[in-house]
Design a protein around this motif. Structure first.
Motif, mmCIF file in Angstrom:
data_model
loop_
_atom_site.group_PDB
_atom_site.id
_atom_site.type_symbol
_atom_site.label_atom_id
_atom_site.label_comp_id
_atom_site.label_asym_id
_atom_site.label_seq_id
_atom_site.Cartn_x
_atom_site.Cartn_y
_atom_site.Cartn_z
ATOM 1 N N GLY A 72 53.466 44.238 47.251
ATOM 2 C CA GLY A 72 53.039 43.257 46.253
ATOM 3 C C GLY A 72 53.956 43.328 45.053
ATOM 4 O O GLY A 72 55.172 43.461 45.209
ATOM 5 N N LYS A 73 53.358 43.281 43.875
ATOM 6 C CA LYS A 73 54.160 43.224 42.651
ATOM 7 C C LYS A 73 54.647 44.618 42.232
ATOM 8 O O LYS A 73 54.212 45.183 41.228
ATOM 9 C CB LYS A 73 53.357 42.554 41.545
ATOM 10 C CG LYS A 73 53.075 41.087 41.887
ATOM 11 C CD LYS A 73 52.679 40.268 40.724
ATOM 12 C CE LYS A 73 52.564 38.798 41.077
ATOM 13 N NZ LYS A 73 53.867 38.160 41.317
ATOM 14 N N VAL A 74 55.532 45.155 43.078
ATOM 15 C CA VAL A 74 56.163 46.446 42.787
ATOM 16 C C VAL A 74 57.669 46.293 42.968
ATOM 17 O O VAL A 74 58.121 45.438 43.735
ATOM 18 C CB VAL A 74 55.642 47.578 43.703
ATOM 19 C CG1 VAL A 74 54.162 47.835 43.457
ATOM 20 C CG2 VAL A 74 55.886 47.269 45.171
ATOM 21 N N LEU A 86 55.623 49.445 39.110
ATOM 22 C CA LEU A 86 54.992 48.127 39.014
ATOM 23 C C LEU A 86 55.930 47.096 38.403
ATOM 24 O O LEU A 86 56.702 47.411 37.494
ATOM 25 C CB LEU A 86 53.721 48.224 38.160
ATOM 26 C CG LEU A 86 52.564 49.006 38.780
ATOM 27 C CD1 LEU A 86 51.455 49.212 37.746
ATOM 28 C CD2 LEU A 86 52.021 48.300 40.017
ATOM 29 N N ALA A 132 52.336 42.845 37.131
ATOM 30 C CA ALA A 132 51.254 43.479 37.906
ATOM 31 C C ALA A 132 50.100 43.805 36.969
ATOM 32 O O ALA A 132 50.313 44.317 35.869
ATOM 33 C CB ALA A 132 51.761 44.748 38.571
ATOM 34 N N ARG A 133 48.881 43.493 37.378
ATOM 35 C CA ARG A 133 47.705 43.743 36.539
ATOM 36 C C ARG A 133 46.600 44.494 37.260
ATOM 37 O O ARG A 133 45.768 45.140 36.626
ATOM 38 C CB ARG A 133 47.119 42.410 36.033
ATOM 39 C CG ARG A 133 48.014 41.665 35.047
ATOM 40 C CD ARG A 133 48.128 42.399 33.712
ATOM 41 N NE ARG A 133 49.023 41.703 32.815
ATOM 42 C CZ ARG A 133 50.347 41.896 32.749
ATOM 43 N NH1 ARG A 133 50.929 42.804 33.540
ATOM 44 N NH2 ARG A 133 51.100 41.221 31.917
ATOM 45 N N LEU A 191 45.361 46.539 41.214
ATOM 46 C CA LEU A 191 45.711 47.048 42.534
ATOM 47 C C LEU A 191 44.581 46.682 43.486
ATOM 48 O O LEU A 191 43.399 46.892 43.175
ATOM 49 C CB LEU A 191 45.892 48.565 42.515
ATOM 50 C CG LEU A 191 47.016 49.099 41.623
ATOM 51 C CD1 LEU A 191 47.091 50.620 41.746
ATOM 52 C CD2 LEU A 191 48.368 48.467 41.977
ATOM 53 N N GLU A 247 48.046 46.718 47.407
ATOM 54 C CA GLU A 247 48.830 45.560 46.981
ATOM 55 C C GLU A 247 48.681 45.396 45.468
ATOM 56 O O GLU A 247 47.560 45.278 44.971
ATOM 57 C CB GLU A 247 48.314 44.305 47.712
ATOM 58 C CG GLU A 247 49.098 43.050 47.406
ATOM 59 C CD GLU A 247 48.465 41.786 47.989
ATOM 60 O OE1 GLU A 247 49.122 40.738 47.936
ATOM 61 O OE2 GLU A 247 47.315 41.845 48.480
ATOM 62 N N ALA A 248 49.794 45.406 44.770
ATOM 63 C CA ALA A 248 49.754 45.132 43.330
ATOM 64 C C ALA A 248 49.778 43.612 43.148
ATOM 65 O O ALA A 248 50.569 42.916 43.789
ATOM 66 C CB ALA A 248 50.949 45.782 42.638
ATOM 67 N N VAL A 249 48.875 43.121 42.307
ATOM 68 C CA VAL A 249 48.761 41.668 42.101
ATOM 69 C C VAL A 249 48.639 41.363 40.604
ATOM 70 O O VAL A 249 48.323 42.258 39.806
ATOM 71 C CB VAL A 249 47.520 41.090 42.836
ATOM 72 C CG1 VAL A 249 47.634 41.291 44.349
ATOM 73 C CG2 VAL A 249 46.227 41.712 42.319
ATOM 74 N N SER A 250 48.884 40.108 40.241
ATOM 75 C CA SER A 250 48.687 39.738 38.843
ATOM 76 C C SER A 250 47.286 39.176 38.632
ATOM 77 O O SER A 250 46.777 39.140 37.518
ATOM 78 C CB SER A 250 49.745 38.737 38.386
ATOM 79 O OG SER A 250 49.776 37.648 39.262
#
Ligand SMILES: Nc1nc2c(c(=O)[nH]1)N[C@H]1C(S)=C(S)[C@@H](COP(=O)(O)O)O[C@H]1N2
Ligand SMILES: [Mo]
Length: 253
Positions: A101-103, A152, A156-157, A159, A225-228
């Motif tokens: 994700g957002k990494v 991150l 990213a906001r 997980l 998964e890192a997401v916003s």
């Protein structure tokens, strides 16, 4: 569902209503609106309290003598996917945790990789929303250490923890914000009470996010998964139970 619904009534209702509603492929309580229910007021208050005390405050830690002789399992105790069963048979030798994700540097971690980081062991109390608690000792890798590795992205906001099991047709998932992600007691546990994490408790790894209720403690974690935003995942409430039964996303205790 009316605003007079209490938590206990909801939980009783879950037991009774779930099978029939799942067959229909519907949410347990279609049309449910979090702001209309009283059952959330307790969590709302604890969220406010945590914001006042400070989100980085530690959950209480116990001594070895306090460990519950019987820590029951709850929810799924054995994922049904061929992959998980195959991994379990071989001691999770070829199991990999995906972190993407957002990494900036997506990774796949083997169990050995996770164990190569300095471990943290903590004895804490698990509180299930259904009304039982148990004290257990958890050993694992601080999530903050993995975050140092994957780095991150700026947007990213949250997980998201994707689990191997399903409840009915729905994949179990949970999400936390970055305050909890970097909290010193937030770990991916691969050990419990001095032994490898037992199958029923979420082998090979489960999340421990100690300032929150039981359903946030995702078992059988396969992917982070890192997401916003989590608004686009599932029904948008940030977790399976949040989506289907209106449980609070921030389940502070
Ligand atoms: N993947 C997954 N994680 C899960 C669940 C589940 O069914 N599947 N149940 C949750 C609930 S409601 C509780 S109380 C705890 C139970 O953890 P235990 O089985 O180790 O007691 O796991 C939580 N995490
Ligand atoms: Mo629970």
């Amino acid at each position: 569902m009316s605003s007079r619904f209490t938590r206990r009534a909801l939980l009783t209702g879950l037991g009774l209503a779930a099978p029939a509603l799942i067959l229909g492929g519907k949410k347990l309580y279609p049309g449910w609106k979090p702001q209309e229910t009283l059952l959330n007021s307790g969590e709302w208050l604890s969220t406010k309290a945590h914001n006042l005390i400070g989100r980085n405050a530690l959950a209480r830690e116990y001594s070895v003598a306090d460990i519950s002789p019987n820590f029951r399992t709850n929810g799924s105790t054995k994922p049904k996917t061929a992959q998980w069963k195959k991994d379990a048979k071989t001691g999770f030798e070829s199991w990999r945790l995906k972190f993407d994700g957002k990494v900036k540097s997506p990774q796949e971690f083997s169990l050995a990789d996770l164990k190569s980081y300095p471990a943290r062991t903590q004895i804490t109390r698990h509180d299930c929303v259904e009304g039982w608690s148990a004290v257990g000792q958890w050993t694992g890798v601080p999530l903050a250490s993995l975050l140092d590795t994957v780095v991150l992205a700026d947007d990213a906001r949250y997980l998201v923890f994707w689990c191997a099991d399903k409840f009915g047709d729905w994949q179990y998932y949970e999400s936390i914000d970055l305050v909890d992600a970097f909290h010193p007691q937030t770990i991916l546990a691969y050990g419990m009470n001095g032994v490898p994490l037992p199958e029923g408790h979420g082998a090979p790894i489960r999340l421990r996010v100690e300032r929150q209720l039981g359903y946030k403690q995702a078992k059988f974690v396969m992917r982070i998964e890192a997401v916003s935003t989590f608004a686009t995942i599932g029904d948008g409430f940030g977790g399976l139970w949040e989506d289907i039964a209106g449980y609070e996303w921030y389940a502070g205790i």
